[in-house]
Design an enzyme around this catalytic site. Structure first.
Site, PDB file in Angstrom:
ATOM      1  N   GLU A  49     -33.557 -19.875 -47.797  1.00  0.00           N
ATOM      2  CA  GLU A  49     -34.001 -18.809 -48.542  1.00  0.00           C
ATOM      3  C   GLU A  49     -34.469 -17.641 -47.807  1.00  0.00           C
ATOM      4  OE1 GLU A  49     -34.995 -22.026 -49.163  1.00  0.00           O
ATOM      5  OE2 GLU A  49     -34.746 -22.477 -51.280  1.00  0.00           O
ATOM      6  N   PHE A 111     -45.651 -30.606 -58.609  1.00  0.00           N
ATOM      7  CA  PHE A 111     -44.294 -30.604 -57.810  1.00  0.00           C
ATOM      8  C   PHE A 111     -43.653 -29.274 -57.620  1.00  0.00           C
ATOM      9  CE2 PHE A 111     -39.860 -31.322 -56.950  1.00  0.00           C
ATOM     10  CZ  PHE A 111     -39.905 -31.775 -55.768  1.00  0.00           C
ATOM     11  N   GLN A 112     -43.716 -28.959 -56.169  1.00  0.00           N
ATOM     12  CA  GLN A 112     -43.129 -27.695 -55.816  1.00  0.00           C
ATOM     13  C   GLN A 112     -44.018 -26.596 -56.187  1.00  0.00           C
ATOM     14  OE1 GLN A 112     -38.665 -27.682 -56.532  1.00  0.00           O
ATOM     15  NE2 GLN A 112     -38.674 -28.549 -54.272  1.00  0.00           N
ATOM     16  N   LYS A 161     -41.581 -21.643 -65.211  1.00  0.00           N
ATOM     17  CA  LYS A 161     -40.284 -21.988 -65.909  1.00  0.00           C
ATOM     18  C   LYS A 161     -40.238 -21.987 -67.333  1.00  0.00           C
ATOM     19  CE  LYS A 161     -37.129 -25.990 -65.385  1.00  0.00           C
ATOM     20  NZ  LYS A 161     -36.756 -27.482 -64.881  1.00  0.00           N
ATOM     21  N   MET A 486     -36.046 -11.784 -23.613  1.00  0.00           N
ATOM     22  CA  MET A 486     -37.138 -10.762 -23.727  1.00  0.00           C
ATOM     23  C   MET A 486     -38.309 -11.437 -23.160  1.00  0.00           C
ATOM     24  SD  MET A 486     -37.941  -7.727 -23.831  1.00  0.00           S
ATOM     25  CE  MET A 486     -36.984  -6.411 -24.832  1.00  0.00           C
TER      26      MET A 486
END
Lengths: 580, 163
Positions: A49, A111-112, A161, A486
């Protein structure tokens, strides 16, 4: 009548969205099903993502249109956070749709489940938690408006949802306009202030125009060019502003700041009038704030009032969109120059100033005193120069973060805005490749190069797979020095060369084979004499992604570099042994 | 320098957290915070007291104004204004103390709003410094509990904070 999921897809269509970058998951499945059925908005399936947000970001930087991201709840949302923060720091318009667990589960550690609105709050311009399906079209309209107007930025829409359930259908109407009583970005600068600014500019003896990313975001590059040429004043760009004024123009002093050009930093420090446009006096520019440009009067144009006088007090603040303010300022200057009581610029002083600048350029310009030739390895500066030559200076160049980023900023001359695409504010390693995907999708006919290093590229290397899936022939220019370059440079300079956790040579993959395993082409350059041939070959393979793994001189440092702490803009290291 | 900022805010979920988050995110200090809906249900009014020099307060104000949910911001301390804080204090009140506490409360024009066998709850409104003085004036009296509403305020005269 449409379901919530269908409304989202329709709204994206109505908004004219070209691509959605995302990754499905439980809480977003109704939306994904609606996307599948409608088959109207192309979706790019990334491999992580974070890459979805960077790809949308790259698309937005290249086109000026908001990038669109769709992710699921929980880890989908948290993985997107780095990319949202990257866009926020660089004021990039983006709309992020995140699925959320069902309304009745919120707060139950489902969940999630994660509090996306809470987690993203400090790094978004605004966010919406959808509470009723009927509100979806209006919220999406507002989100796009807020993301793209004023000082742009990312907007998150979190959607439980159950509100996207296919069986719950409602009337759909996409609003034509938005009006928000609490959000009215400035449309025009203050005329009195603009008149004062014009007068001050015309009396300058040692002027500098300091232009930042706001000129690019605000579509002001052309107007800036007109103004700068009318005045014949020198222009310097910030890292974010490269391309706001043509890089190959003799009036251009190069980038300023920590790794800015000697002549740009010297001119800033010794100037008497600075016109700052769409720049924010970032700490990578100013060096020690108390020593910043001691003799300069400052005019600051910015669409965001909070950017003005945040770091450095200014003499003439002008709040407004860069394009309209520059247009008015240019007109004012033209009027004042031709008026009866005409302001008379000090032509002699300005010509002395240019002479001074030219002597700075001659003394310590970018290519001055670079050591070349004692190694068979490619010098990183040469690699960028070669990229510039082979692409005729006309490529889109994305970069990751580190030494290669600075070399790409210094040695590739960007003549047009939106061509140089990098994470300036947040400094996000792993940005380059996914950003290049967004750019390539937006401009499939153009050359798109991702300048990276073996450290950065591994932070989103999985996107080579996405590039296979959608056939994105990006050219990856990997400046490989086998160190986190760097970090190593700082460790050389400040930690007596103790390379704490900055090398990993023995564990690096064979990037050629790795690229090939994804179905791409890999080229290796170990000798400087092979550089040009490999670069030409890479860009001649129009329909293939080519990973050019260039072994560079590992001990090269980026110069100039500001002396810190307590240095002024003029205090620079010019090489490992010289300083100003 | 102490400043009283009055903020008109969309009465939306999450709006308050954006304001509070802004203060912590940018390193500004909140001394008191008071928030409630106004006569217009779609708006909340928030009063926050903070400390900082002119530059800092200017930045706070600009950043507050940037929040999409914020409709308007004024710095009340810039002009004549009324500020009120509400204090409830529960004290131990036994023996001679009962009379003493009552007397002090009267002097400050406070009210005893709850009388228990060995406790009083005193209510007092006024500007912050008056409430501070009262707590000090309670002297030897044992303070059991203190709660304050935080400052609420508005400008005097014709100045109005409206959308």
């Amino acid at each position: 009548m449409l379901s919530g999921g269908e409304m989202i897809v329709r709204a994206l269509e109505d908004e004219g969205v070209e691509y959605v970058f995302g990754y499905p998951g439980g809480a977003a499945l109704h939306i994904y099903d609606a996307l599948f059925k409608a088959d109207s908005v192309p979706h790019i399936l990334v491999r992580h993502e974070q890459a979805a947000t960077h790809a949308a970001d790259g698309y937005a930087r290249a086109t000026g249109k908001p990038g669109v991201v769709l992710v699921t709840s929980g880890p989908g949302a948290t993985n997107a956070i780095t990319g949202i923060a990257t866009a926020y720091m660089d004021s990039i318009p983006m709309v992020v749709l995140s699925g959320q667990v069902q309304s009745h589960l919120i707060g139950e550690d489902a969940f999630q489940e994660t509090d996306m609105i809470g987690i993203s709050r400090p790094i978004v311009k605004h966010s919406f938690m959808v509470q009723r399906t009927e509100d979806i079209p209006a919220i999406i309209k507002k989100a796009f408006f807020i993301a793209a107007s004023g000082r742009p930025g990312p907007v998150v829409i979190d959607i439980p949802k159950d509100l996207t359930h296919p069986e719950h259908k409602f009337e759909y109407a996409y609003p034509e306009t938005v009006s928000l009583r609490s959000y009215q970005p400035s449309e025009k600068g203050h005329t009195g202030q603009i008149r004062k600014a014009a007068r001050l500019l015309l009396t300058a003896k040692r002027p500098v125009i300091y232009a930042g990313g706001g000129v690019i975001q605000g579509n002001g590059a052309e107007l800036l060019g007109t103004l700068a040429r009318r005045l014949n004043y020198p222009v310097t760009n910030t890292l974010m502003g490269l391309g706001a004024f043509p890089g190959s123009d003799p009036q251009f002093l190069g980038m300023l700041g920590m790794h800015g050009f000697y002549e740009a930093n010297m001119a800033m420090h010794h100037s008497d009038v600075i016109l700052a446009v769409g720049a924010r006096f970032d700490d990578r520019v100013t060096n020690t704030v108390g020593k910043f440009c001691p003799g300069a009067k400052i005019i600051h144009i910015d669409v965001d009032p909070a950017s003005i006088a945040k770091i450095i007090p200014v003499d003439i603040p002008i709040v407004g969109p860069v394009d309209s303010v520059l247009r008015e300022l240019d007109a004012q200057i033209a009027t004042q120059l031709s008026a009866a009581d005409r302001a008379s610029p000090d032509i002699q002083a300005c010509s002395d100033w240019w002479q001074q600048i030219d002597s700075w350029r001659e003394a310590h310009g970018l290519w001055h005193g670079r050591r070349y030739g004692d190694s068979d390895l490619v010098m990183p500066q040469d690699a960028i120069k070669c990229l510039y030559d082979v692409t005729n200076g006309d490529a889109y160049v994305t970069s990751d973060v580190g030494q290669h980023q600075m070399f790409a900023a210094q040695y590739y001359k960007y003549d047009l805005p939106r061509r140089w695409i990098n994470s300036g504010g947040l400094g996000t390693m792993g940005f380059g490749l996914p950003a290049a995907m967004g750019v390539k999708l937006a401009f499939p006919e153009m050359d798109v190069a991702c300048v990276t290093g073996e450290g950065s590229i591994q932070m989103n290397i999985q996107e080579l797979s996405t590039c296979s899936q959608y056939g994105l022939p990006i050219k990856i220019i990997n400046l490989r020095n086998n160190y986190l370059g760097m970090v190593k440079q700082w460790q050389d300079m400040q930690y007596d060369g103790r390379y704490s956790e900055s090398h990993y040579a023995a564990s690096l993959p064979d990037f050629v084979k790795l690229a090939e395993s994804y179905g791409h082409v890999g080229l290796e350059v170990k000798d400087k004499n092979d550089l040009e041939g490999a670069m030409k070959e890479a860009f001649s393979l129009k329909d293939r992604l080519v990973f050019v793994d260039i072994f560079i001189e590992p001990h090269e440092h980026v110069y100039p570099m500001h002396v810190a702490p307590n240095g002024a803009m003029k205090d620079m290291l010019l090489s490992k042994t010289e300083r100003t | 320098m102490r400043r009283i900022l009055s903020v008109l805010l969309e009465n939306e979920p999450g709006a308050l957290s954006r304001v509070v988050g802004l203060f912590s995110q940018r390193g500004y200090n909140i001394e008191t915070l008071n928030v409630a809906p106004t006569e217009d249900e779609s708006l909340s009014r928030l009063t926050v007291t903070t400390r900082g020099d002119v530059l800092k307060i200017e930045q706070v104000t600009k950043h507050l104004n940037k929040l999409v949910d914020v409709v308007k911001v004024v710095d009340l301390s810039e002009g004549a204004h009324v500020e009120r804080d509400l204090l409830l204090v529960k004290v131990r009140a036994v023996g001679a103390q009962r009379e003493e506490v009552k007397r002090t409360t009267d002097i400050f024009r406070g009210q005893i709003v709850d009388v228990g066998p060995s406790t009083y709850v005193i209510q007092l409104t006024g500007p912050t410094d008056k409430l501070d003085s009262f707590v000090k004036a309670l002297g030897e009296t044992e303070i059991l509990e203190v709660v304050r509403s935080g400052v609420a305020g508005m400008a005097r005269g014709e100045k109005i904070l409206a959308p």
